[in-house]
Design a protein around this motif. Sequence first.
Motif, PDB file in Angstrom:
ATOM      1  N   ASN B  76      29.839 108.179  20.757  1.00 30.92           N
ATOM      2  CA  ASN B  76      28.617 107.536  21.465  1.00 30.92           C
ATOM      3  C   ASN B  76      27.981 108.394  23.020  1.00 30.92           C
ATOM      4  N   LEU B  77      29.187 108.297  23.618  1.00 35.00           N
ATOM      5  CA  LEU B  77      29.406 108.689  24.784  1.00 35.00           C
ATOM      6  C   LEU B  77      27.708 108.517  25.599  1.00 35.00           C
ATOM      7  N   CYS B  78      26.687 108.419  25.411  1.00 32.16           N
ATOM      8  CA  CYS B  78      25.229 108.222  25.877  1.00 32.16           C
ATOM      9  C   CYS B  78      25.420 106.738  26.261  1.00 32.16           C
ATOM     10  N   THR B  79      26.153 106.141  24.912  1.00 29.57           N
ATOM     11  CA  THR B  79      26.245 104.976  25.704  1.00 29.57           C
ATOM     12  C   THR B  79      26.837 104.670  27.319  1.00 29.57           C
ATOM     13  N   LEU B  80      27.674 106.072  27.958  1.00 27.23           N
ATOM     14  CA  LEU B  80      27.802 105.383  29.077  1.00 27.23           C
ATOM     15  C   LEU B  80      26.084 105.141  30.004  1.00 27.23           C
ATOM     16  N   THR B  81      25.393 106.023  29.823  1.00 28.84           N
ATOM     17  CA  THR B  81      24.550 106.498  30.705  1.00 28.84           C
ATOM     18  C   THR B  81      23.317 104.743  30.578  1.00 28.84           C
ATOM     19  N   ASN B  86      21.212  99.817  33.029  1.00 27.37           N
ATOM     20  CA  ASN B  86      20.709  98.601  32.388  1.00 27.37           C
ATOM     21  C   ASN B  86      21.554  98.427  32.295  1.00 27.37           C
ATOM     22  N   PRO B  87      22.784  97.804  34.154  1.00 22.32           N
ATOM     23  CA  PRO B  87      23.516  96.390  34.704  1.00 22.32           C
ATOM     24  C   PRO B  87      23.213  95.146  34.083  1.00 22.32           C
ATOM     25  N   ALA B  88      24.253  95.176  33.403  1.00 27.92           N
ATOM     26  CA  ALA B  88      24.857  93.305  33.212  1.00 27.92           C
ATOM     27  C   ALA B  88      25.968  92.436  33.830  1.00 27.92           C
ATOM     28  N   ASP B  89      25.722  92.046  34.936  1.00 28.35           N
ATOM     29  CA  ASP B  89      27.070  91.194  36.051  1.00 28.35           C
ATOM     30  C   ASP B  89      28.151  91.076  34.790  1.00 28.35           C
ATOM     31  N   ALA B 121      32.779 107.750  33.134  1.00 30.15           N
ATOM     32  CA  ALA B 121      31.672 106.504  33.516  1.00 30.15           C
ATOM     33  C   ALA B 121      31.267 106.496  34.947  1.00 30.15           C
ATOM     34  N   ASP B 122      32.192 107.229  35.663  1.00 31.52           N
ATOM     35  CA  ASP B 122      31.300 107.475  37.026  1.00 31.52           C
ATOM     36  C   ASP B 122      30.285 108.338  37.219  1.00 31.52           C
ATOM     37  N   ALA B 123      30.234 109.658  37.026  1.00 32.03           N
ATOM     38  CA  ALA B 123      29.495 110.084  36.559  1.00 32.03           C
ATOM     39  C   ALA B 123      27.775 109.786  35.927  1.00 32.03           C
ATOM     40  N   ALA B 124      28.035 108.701  35.223  1.00 28.75           N
ATOM     41  CA  ALA B 124      27.298 107.947  34.343  1.00 28.75           C
ATOM     42  C   ALA B 124      26.280 107.360  34.944  1.00 28.75           C
ATOM     43  N   GLY B 125      26.660 107.028  36.809  1.00 30.29           N
ATOM     44  CA  GLY B 125      26.365 105.799  37.453  1.00 30.29           C
ATOM     45  C   GLY B 125      26.772 104.406  37.041  1.00 30.29           C
ATOM     46  N   CYS B 126      28.176 104.489  36.045  1.00 30.92           N
ATOM     47  CA  CYS B 126      28.354 103.053  36.385  1.00 30.92           C
ATOM     48  C   CYS B 126      29.588 103.321  37.625  1.00 30.92           C
ATOM     49  N   GLU B 127      29.173 101.666  37.760  1.00 29.77           N
ATOM     50  CA  GLU B 127      29.929 101.237  39.675  1.00 29.77           C
ATOM     51  C   GLU B 127      30.593 100.829  39.717  1.00 29.77           C
TER      52      GLU B 127
END
Lengths: 165, 187
Positions: B76-81, B86-89, B121-127
């Motif tokens: 479910n790789l798209c989950t990373l995008t 939709n970040p949740a702290d 994950a990094d490339a998907a935009g996860c910070e």
Amino acid sequence: MSINEKIVADFVRNKIEFVTTVPCKQLAGVIEEIGRSDAIYHIPSNKEDEGMGLCAGSYMGGKRSAIIMQNTAIGVTINTLVTLIQYYNIPLPMLISYRGEIGELIACQVEMAVHTKALLAQMNIPTYHFHEQSDVNELDGILKFSFMAKKPVAILTDASFWQGA
Amino acid sequence: MIRSDVLKELQPIISNQLVVCNIGLPSQELHNLDDQPSNFYMLGTMGLASSIGLGLALVQDAKVIAIDGDGSILTNLCTLTTIANNPADNFILLIIDNGSYGSTGDQPTYAGMKTSLAQMADAAGCENVIECSAQDTAAVVKDALAHERMTIIVSKCESGNIKVPVIDLDAPVIRHRFMEEVARRNS
Ligand SMILES: [Mg+2]
């Protein structure tokens, strides 16, 4: 009130606060309307099974959820519908663009359309077919039924229904 | 260290947290180690633990830890995008990366070969993406819980399984008691 506004108003009236969408041409207007609603968190998903996972999480977090997708998604989500949504008794209204019916321009869409109702029936998913614009008046009751029964329901919306929406 | 060793070290840290746990042996091992109503055992739907966890984190305030695997993330790789955008702290995604499909007999995954899940994950935009060793995982999770920011943790461990019984709880019971626990934490 347009059909799109009526659908979103029924979602809001039924306390649906979390909606995931995978786009379809026929659904463009309602997806836009979902995005405009302050009462709904709109989270586009990449794939419909991913979307159902998001919806399950939201429901367990106390916020009612729904998914908007195309009927081709039934082919993608059978396992998720059966072993997550149905197995755990999670209500999930599915507003589905019924592609491949009368008025369709793309022959390939017909190939999933001919299986759509049979697959939904095989999974014992209560299924409603909106063909006339006035069929939208059933939506409120269908949503209430889904949350009461804690079951997924399929609302198939064909090209005639969306005509002039 | 194999996954069950990582879970054992995590147990005191996550026991009282909302946990959405991956299909198969990860859920069985967690259930066997420390069954809690605050654990949601995902018994089917390989790949969706991170999606369920994100949906849950977005709509309420309590912290949520989704325990996923390398094979499951790949499915479910798209989950990373979706997570990145939709970040949740209050959300922590812990990917236990043993480089194999553990529940099906330790067949290798691509994550154990050329593919880096942390870089994806990094490339998907996860910070906040942290790759750590199995040994450091408990400390990294503890630190992530202490901060108000979404964190993606890739825990690199060895492949291997222990013998654990299957989960005998009915799915609606798992869901019902989990929801009561979520409601209690938000009341
Ligand atoms: Mg693995």
